[in-house]
Design a protein around this motif. Structure first.
Motif, mmCIF file in Angstrom:
data_model
loop_
_atom_site.group_PDB
_atom_site.id
_atom_site.type_symbol
_atom_site.label_atom_id
_atom_site.label_comp_id
_atom_site.label_asym_id
_atom_site.label_seq_id
_atom_site.Cartn_x
_atom_site.Cartn_y
_atom_site.Cartn_z
ATOM 1 N N VAL A 41 99.336 -31.971 40.311
ATOM 2 C CA VAL A 41 98.450 -31.955 39.142
ATOM 3 C C VAL A 41 98.849 -33.040 38.155
ATOM 4 C CG1 VAL A 41 97.765 -30.609 37.115
ATOM 5 C CG2 VAL A 41 97.864 -29.516 39.359
ATOM 6 N N LEU A 42 100.155 -33.215 37.937
ATOM 7 C CA LEU A 42 100.634 -34.229 37.002
ATOM 8 C C LEU A 42 100.222 -35.628 37.440
ATOM 9 C CD1 LEU A 42 102.369 -35.086 34.580
ATOM 10 C CD2 LEU A 42 104.352 -35.086 36.103
ATOM 11 N N VAL A 43 100.454 -35.961 38.705
ATOM 12 C CA VAL A 43 100.143 -37.309 39.191
ATOM 13 C C VAL A 43 98.645 -37.589 39.130
ATOM 14 C CG1 VAL A 43 100.177 -38.809 41.216
ATOM 15 C CG2 VAL A 43 102.186 -37.427 40.669
ATOM 16 N N VAL A 44 97.847 -36.652 39.636
ATOM 17 C CA VAL A 44 96.398 -36.852 39.658
ATOM 18 C C VAL A 44 95.842 -36.966 38.241
ATOM 19 C CG1 VAL A 44 94.193 -35.800 40.290
ATOM 20 C CG2 VAL A 44 96.111 -35.716 41.879
ATOM 21 N N THR A 45 96.320 -36.125 37.347
ATOM 22 C CA THR A 45 95.807 -36.132 35.973
ATOM 23 C C THR A 45 96.222 -37.395 35.234
ATOM 24 O OG1 THR A 45 96.028 -33.717 35.988
ATOM 25 C CG2 THR A 45 95.597 -34.774 33.881
ATOM 26 N N LEU A 46 97.431 -37.869 35.470
ATOM 27 C CA LEU A 46 97.864 -39.124 34.844
ATOM 28 C C LEU A 46 96.967 -40.280 35.263
ATOM 29 C CD1 LEU A 46 101.775 -38.934 35.056
ATOM 30 C CD2 LEU A 46 100.355 -38.769 33.006
ATOM 31 N N LEU A 47 96.604 -40.306 36.532
ATOM 32 C CA LEU A 47 95.705 -41.354 37.015
ATOM 33 C C LEU A 47 94.326 -41.251 36.351
ATOM 34 C CD1 LEU A 47 96.585 -41.349 40.823
ATOM 35 C CD2 LEU A 47 97.263 -43.036 39.114
ATOM 36 N N LEU A 48 93.847 -40.026 36.168
ATOM 37 C CA LEU A 48 92.550 -39.828 35.516
ATOM 38 C C LEU A 48 92.583 -40.255 34.055
ATOM 39 C CD1 LEU A 48 91.497 -36.347 36.992
ATOM 40 C CD2 LEU A 48 90.536 -38.585 37.549
ATOM 41 N N ILE A 49 93.672 -39.909 33.362
ATOM 42 C CA ILE A 49 93.799 -40.312 31.956
ATOM 43 C C ILE A 49 93.873 -41.830 31.847
ATOM 44 C CG2 ILE A 49 95.287 -40.210 29.918
ATOM 45 C CD1 ILE A 49 96.148 -37.439 30.791
ATOM 46 N N PHE A 50 94.650 -42.450 32.718
ATOM 47 C CA PHE A 50 94.782 -43.907 32.710
ATOM 48 C C PHE A 50 93.423 -44.567 32.934
ATOM 49 C CE2 PHE A 50 95.790 -48.050 34.509
ATOM 50 C CZ PHE A 50 96.785 -48.495 33.646
ATOM 51 N N LYS A 51 92.664 -44.038 33.878
ATOM 52 C CA LYS A 51 91.343 -44.595 34.172
ATOM 53 C C LYS A 51 90.399 -44.408 32.993
ATOM 54 C CE LYS A 51 87.554 -44.342 37.532
ATOM 55 N NZ LYS A 51 87.039 -43.683 38.757
ATOM 56 N N GLU A 52 90.462 -43.260 32.339
ATOM 57 C CA GLU A 52 89.586 -42.986 31.198
ATOM 58 C C GLU A 52 89.893 -43.923 30.034
ATOM 59 O OE1 GLU A 52 86.458 -41.344 29.349
ATOM 60 O OE2 GLU A 52 87.130 -40.838 31.374
ATOM 61 N N LEU A 53 91.184 -44.143 29.785
ATOM 62 C CA LEU A 53 91.561 -45.070 28.719
ATOM 63 C C LEU A 53 91.159 -46.506 29.066
ATOM 64 C CD1 LEU A 53 95.094 -43.705 27.717
ATOM 65 C CD2 LEU A 53 92.991 -43.562 26.383
ATOM 66 N N ARG A 54 91.252 -46.849 30.324
ATOM 67 C CA ARG A 54 90.838 -48.182 30.768
ATOM 68 C C ARG A 54 89.329 -48.381 30.559
ATOM 69 N NH1 ARG A 54 93.375 -52.803 31.728
ATOM 70 N NH2 ARG A 54 94.884 -51.872 33.172
ATOM 71 N N ILE A 55 88.540 -47.350 30.875
ATOM 72 C CA ILE A 55 87.089 -47.421 30.656
ATOM 73 C C ILE A 55 86.791 -47.554 29.164
ATOM 74 C CG2 ILE A 55 84.944 -46.079 30.798
ATOM 75 C CD1 ILE A 55 86.006 -44.883 33.413
ATOM 76 N N TRP A 56 87.531 -46.798 28.360
ATOM 77 C CA TRP A 56 87.322 -46.861 26.913
ATOM 78 C C TRP A 56 87.656 -48.259 26.401
ATOM 79 C CZ3 TRP A 56 89.613 -48.002 22.358
ATOM 80 C CH2 TRP A 56 89.010 -47.492 21.199
ATOM 81 N N GLN A 57 88.705 -48.872 26.965
ATOM 82 C CA GLN A 57 89.089 -50.222 26.546
ATOM 83 C C GLN A 57 87.993 -51.234 26.883
ATOM 84 O OE1 GLN A 57 91.697 -52.435 28.963
ATOM 85 N NE2 GLN A 57 92.911 -53.213 27.263
ATOM 86 N N TYR A 58 87.421 -51.102 28.070
ATOM 87 C CA TYR A 58 86.350 -52.020 28.468
ATOM 88 C C TYR A 58 85.150 -51.917 27.526
ATOM 89 C CZ TYR A 58 88.740 -53.010 32.861
ATOM 90 O OH TYR A 58 89.657 -53.420 33.800
#
Length: 270
Positions: free
Chosen positions: A156-173
């Motif tokens: 859960v930790l690994v998968v969720t970290l990847l999702l958070i990272f992707k969400e922040l990346r989308i927000w940055q774009y």
């Protein structure tokens, strides 16, 4: 509405991490509490040719907390229906001493093997019953349950970290143009990324406070307390001080680290 969705996605992702982390702590505390209960009920039987004190047993192996002599009266009573009183007293003198050994904590299989070996190495002790088969089964079940929960929490930790990272990346774009314009006017990297960090920290605080409320409620929920009472243990589901600080610290730290990685990655691309 878009802003709410952006916050909601990050908050839900952080909540999944915080919930899995707190559940891991609850399981670990439950196992420790159950081990204490088992250690109170679990004991080793030792047969000795001579009388030994509790201190003598403790010197043999430090895991022994107390030695209690088992009175042979019940056994003698079954055998002495037709025996004279003098023969009964003689039988008591000739019988070996039986001791019930209580332990300081619930031992591992290796500790049980060492305990039995140390006891049998003593000249006066002739036999040891450690109930190893039953003990090993219970211990392995506890260990298996803990390993399964640890594996689940890690996934859960690994998968969720990847999702958070992707969400922040989308927000940055989405805000890339604004950040580039600020860069043209000489704004520092931290200033251009201030909104990203603010979003991450605000969402971390929201997720933390939601976690506080949920676990504070569960810690006093009758159904949860009843489940622990049914197995005879008391577990701290939520510690208002220690657990709150842990949840807040983990949530903020994860958000800041992931936001920092995104900002540094953006700098390299520029």
């Amino acid at each position: 509405m878009k802003s709410v969705r952006n916050h909601l996605s990050l908050v839900v992702a952080l909540l999944s991490i915080l919930f899995s982390m707190q559940l891991f702590f609850i399981v670990e505390r439950s196992i420790d509490a159950y081990k204490v209960k088992l250690s109170q009920n679990y004991s080793v039987i030792a047969v000795s040719k001579e009388e030994l004190s509790s201190d003598a047993f403790s010197k043999i192996n430090k895991i022994i907390s107390q030695a209690q002599e088992i009175a042979p009266d019940s056994v003698i009573k079954k055998l002495s229906s037709d025996m004279k009183s003098t023969n009964i007293e003689l039988l008591k003198l000739t019988l070996p001493k039986f001791y019930k050994l209580s332990l300081k904590h619930y031992p591992s299989p290796d500790e049980i093997k060492k305990l039995k070996s140390d006891l049998l190495a003593h000249n006066a002790i002739t036999k040891v019953e450690d109930f190893a088969h039953t003990h090993d089964t219970i211990y392995k079940l506890l260990l298996l349950f803990k390993n399964v929960v640890t594996l689940f929490s890690s996934v859960v930790l690994v998968v969720t970290l990847l999702l958070i990272f992707k969400e922040l990346r989308i927000w940055q774009y989405k805000h890339n143009e604004r950040m580039s314009i600020m860069g043209l006017f000489g704004a520092a990297l931290w200033l251009r990324s201030a909104v990203l960090f603010r979003l991450a920290i605000v969402d971390a605080l929201i997720a933390s406070f939601v976690s506080f409320g949920v676990f504070a409620y569960l810690s006093s929920y009758p159904w949860v307390l009843e489940q622990f009472r049914n197995i005879g243990i008391e577990v701290v589901v939520f510690n208002p001080v220690d657990d709150s600080l842990m949840i807040l610290g983990v949530s903020v730290m994860i958000s800041i680290i992931l936001a920092s990685l995104i900002v540094l990655g953006h700098k390299e691309e520029a």
